[in-house]
Design a protein around this motif. Sequence first.
Motif, PDB file in Angstrom:
ATOM      1  N   GLU A 257       0.821  -1.206   0.000  1.00 18.86           N
ATOM      2  CA  GLU A 257       0.000   0.000   0.000  1.00 18.86           C
ATOM      3  C   GLU A 257       0.860   1.263   0.000  1.00 18.86           C
ATOM      4  OE1 GLU A 257      -3.762   1.975   2.469  1.00 18.86           O
ATOM      5  OE2 GLU A 257      -2.784   0.145   3.207  1.00 18.86           O
ATOM      6  N   TYR A 285      -2.914  -6.154 -10.605  1.00 15.91           N
ATOM      7  CA  TYR A 285      -4.055  -6.081  -9.697  1.00 15.91           C
ATOM      8  C   TYR A 285      -3.597  -6.313  -8.255  1.00 15.91           C
ATOM      9  CZ  TYR A 285      -7.296  -6.304 -13.681  1.00 15.91           C
ATOM     10  OH  TYR A 285      -7.990  -6.035 -14.828  1.00 15.91           O
ATOM     11  N   GLU A 287      -5.001  -5.508  -5.751  1.00 15.75           N
ATOM     12  CA  GLU A 287      -6.197  -5.776  -4.951  1.00 15.75           C
ATOM     13  C   GLU A 287      -6.300  -7.245  -4.540  1.00 15.75           C
ATOM     14  OE1 GLU A 287      -7.147  -2.324  -7.761  1.00 15.75           O
ATOM     15  OE2 GLU A 287      -6.100  -4.243  -7.888  1.00 15.75           O
ATOM     16  N   TRP A 290      -5.161  -8.481  -0.913  1.00 16.08           N
ATOM     17  CA  TRP A 290      -6.072  -8.370   0.222  1.00 16.08           C
ATOM     18  C   TRP A 290      -7.183  -9.416   0.117  1.00 16.08           C
ATOM     19  CZ3 TRP A 290      -3.075  -4.498  -1.380  1.00 16.08           C
ATOM     20  CH2 TRP A 290      -2.499  -3.654  -0.427  1.00 16.08           C
ATOM     21  N   SER A 296     -10.210  -6.526   3.609  1.00 17.52           N
ATOM     22  CA  SER A 296     -10.868  -5.493   2.815  1.00 17.52           C
ATOM     23  C   SER A 296      -9.819  -4.692   2.052  1.00 17.52           C
ATOM     24  CB  SER A 296     -11.670  -4.551   3.718  1.00 17.52           C
ATOM     25  OG  SER A 296     -12.701  -5.265   4.378  1.00 17.52           O
ATOM     26  N   VAL A 297     -10.067  -4.455   0.767  1.00 12.40           N
ATOM     27  CA  VAL A 297      -9.128  -3.710  -0.062  1.00 12.40           C
ATOM     28  C   VAL A 297      -9.209  -2.224   0.303  1.00 12.40           C
ATOM     29  CG1 VAL A 297      -8.490  -3.092  -2.421  1.00 12.40           C
ATOM     30  CG2 VAL A 297      -9.436  -5.358  -1.930  1.00 12.40           C
ATOM     31  N   THR A 299      -9.678   1.475  -0.027  1.00  6.00           N
ATOM     32  CA  THR A 299     -10.349   2.187  -1.112  1.00  6.00           C
ATOM     33  C   THR A 299      -9.580   3.402  -1.608  1.00  6.00           C
ATOM     34  OG1 THR A 299     -11.598   3.459   0.521  1.00  6.00           O
ATOM     35  CG2 THR A 299     -12.625   1.458  -0.337  1.00  6.00           C
ATOM     36  N   THR A 303      -3.827   1.964  -7.740  1.00  7.00           N
ATOM     37  CA  THR A 303      -3.433   0.729  -8.430  1.00  7.00           C
ATOM     38  C   THR A 303      -3.583   0.945  -9.927  1.00  7.00           C
ATOM     39  OG1 THR A 303      -5.664  -0.240  -8.458  1.00  7.00           O
ATOM     40  CG2 THR A 303      -4.310  -0.646  -6.500  1.00  7.00           C
ATOM     41  N   GLU A 307      -9.265  -0.758  -9.534  1.00  5.34           N
ATOM     42  CA  GLU A 307     -10.366  -1.491  -8.911  1.00  5.34           C
ATOM     43  C   GLU A 307     -10.512  -1.165  -7.427  1.00  5.34           C
ATOM     44  OE1 GLU A 307     -12.631  -3.118 -10.364  1.00  5.34           O
ATOM     45  OE2 GLU A 307     -11.770  -3.288 -12.364  1.00  5.34           O
ATOM     46  N   ALA A 308      -9.421  -0.769  -6.785  1.00 10.06           N
ATOM     47  CA  ALA A 308      -9.507  -0.434  -5.362  1.00 10.06           C
ATOM     48  C   ALA A 308     -10.399   0.776  -5.122  1.00 10.06           C
ATOM     49  CB  ALA A 308      -8.113  -0.167  -4.802  1.00 10.06           C
ATOM     50  N   SER A 309     -10.452   1.688  -6.097  1.00 14.01           N
ATOM     51  CA  SER A 309     -11.266   2.894  -5.947  1.00 14.01           C
ATOM     52  C   SER A 309     -12.448   2.892  -6.910  1.00 14.01           C
ATOM     53  CB  SER A 309     -10.408   4.135  -6.173  1.00 14.01           C
ATOM     54  OG  SER A 309      -9.730   4.049  -7.417  1.00 14.01           O
TER      55      SER A 309
END
Length: 597
Positions: A257, A285, A287, A290, A296-297, A299, A303, A307-309
């Motif tokens: 992260e 990816y 994501e 996690w 939980s990924v 937000t 990335t 996809e995280a957001s």
Amino acid sequence: MKKILGLSLILSLFSAVAMPIFAQKTQTVSAATPATGYTKASDVKYYEGEYIANWGAREEECVFLSKYATSFYTGSYSFEQMSLNAGGSSTSNAPDSALFKALQDMMEKPHGKSATRTTYDGTQKMYKYTDCVSNNTSQVSIFYLGEMRNSKWDSGNTYNREHTWPKSRGIKEGSTVNDTADIMTLRATDPRENSSRGNTPYGESSGFYDPDHNGEEIRGDCARMILYTYTRWGNTTKMWGANGVMESLSVLLKWMEEDPVDTWEMGRNDAVQSITGTRNVFVDYPEYAWMLFGRSVPTNMVTPSGEASGGVAVPDTPNVPDEPDTPTIPTTPTEILDAAYDLDTGITLEGTYELTGEIVSMESWNTKYNDVNLTIVVDGEADRPMYCYGLKGVQQGQLAVGDTITVSGTIKNHKGTVEFDKPQLLEHVPASTPSVPDTPDVPDTPDVPDTPDVPDTPDVPDTPDVPDTPDVPDTPDVPDTPDVPGSSEEEECQHQFGRWFVIEPATEEKAGVKTHICELCGYEETEEFSVEDMDSNEDSNTDGDSADSDVSDSGEDSADDSAPLGVAMSCQSVVGLPMLGLAVLAAGALLIKRKED
């Protein structure tokens, strides 16, 4: 005619042996890697050669999937389909989850076709594609250091190969797997840094190896590579803790992260895909890391896929640079300390500085690198000590706590510690040296009363002229005294040692002995080593694995280029070029005589 042939043979032998002596090692070049400015897949300019070249740049956030990544994740491999598989709920059951098996299948058999396995020797010619920067295949980016070096493979001298997952910690090798030679995780590294890491697991705590210790931000790179090996090759038995390769799951996710994917990682994924047909899914990816462990990924995480957001990659808001201040160069000890303690973590103070201080603590002597780490206090400022990392120019046992030394070098903030980085010892004053007492003040001389006036002396008549002295013939020149050989003061040789050669192998009961020789003056230095020391090296004695060194691997780096000249180079190092020349001339003369007879 026979004499001419004999002389030609002598000269040929002499040239074959002497030429390697004058060969120069490839030098490190600038580590500068300017940003590409790419913000979308259509921006990327590709190098079309034998393989795709790495088009990215270091520490430039990647906010898009490349065109090769987009075409890889289609059909059942799309994020929408893959994310329907459930992950585990902990590190213990994650390898048994449906998501783990789906990710493993996707990387092992992309689109139903088995991924191509690279060989260990075969990777030598591929790093100029996978580890270059911005399509420049003439240089490679050295892992852990970020330095740019000549990409030409020279048997592991300029760079060698690091198993990011050490061979002694559960890496697999055989007919069905070959992760020891997977170029995805077998990285181009500096030989000394490779040896320094050894087989130590990644982490932040004591006893772990922090890849960011040189200021290069690659924690996330390491975490994503380890997770790739964990999933693709099923290396799950030694994943966590001091006996594994990663301190903990929390550290792994933290690193991923805090250090998001840069364009260089995306470019490397494209280059490796052009060689093996597969990709590191955790680069494209993140994501999935996690999801695989039931977490939980985040937000707010940047990335490539976004996809995280919610499917949109959100880059950081660019900072508007302030007007640059006119730099001031610190000169006094106080100014140098002020500037050093104002440095942010990972930043080096521009220029070279010199400080004098008292040694307040000192670590044990490093017999491997012939240097020592110690801390000095300058001008009594104990609250602002200077750590001297890898102090050079000193012999073992010469320094002691309480001594006063003067050192010179570059200053940086290494993870909160202000330090000289590999400084040079300039002056050493032992604490036991008696101080010389100050010279006592001498009392002022008492005033002397004025001398009474003396009447003027009467004029004395002029002295008659004296005739000139006749010229004396010049003294003949005395010839210069001939130089006496060896009378000039010789400078101390700054040893430049060659490779180590094993004189006596180490056994479980007895330490081995190895030697290396200064290529400048022929000084020979020997050192004992144990079986454990042998196990800590890898890839030309520095490949990073304590249990399975590349020196013992038949057909790998140690035998790449040096075997044909091994004997000749040993001779030239030990006996020296002059003696070698005499030996060759003598051999040629004998050959001529035998032919004439």
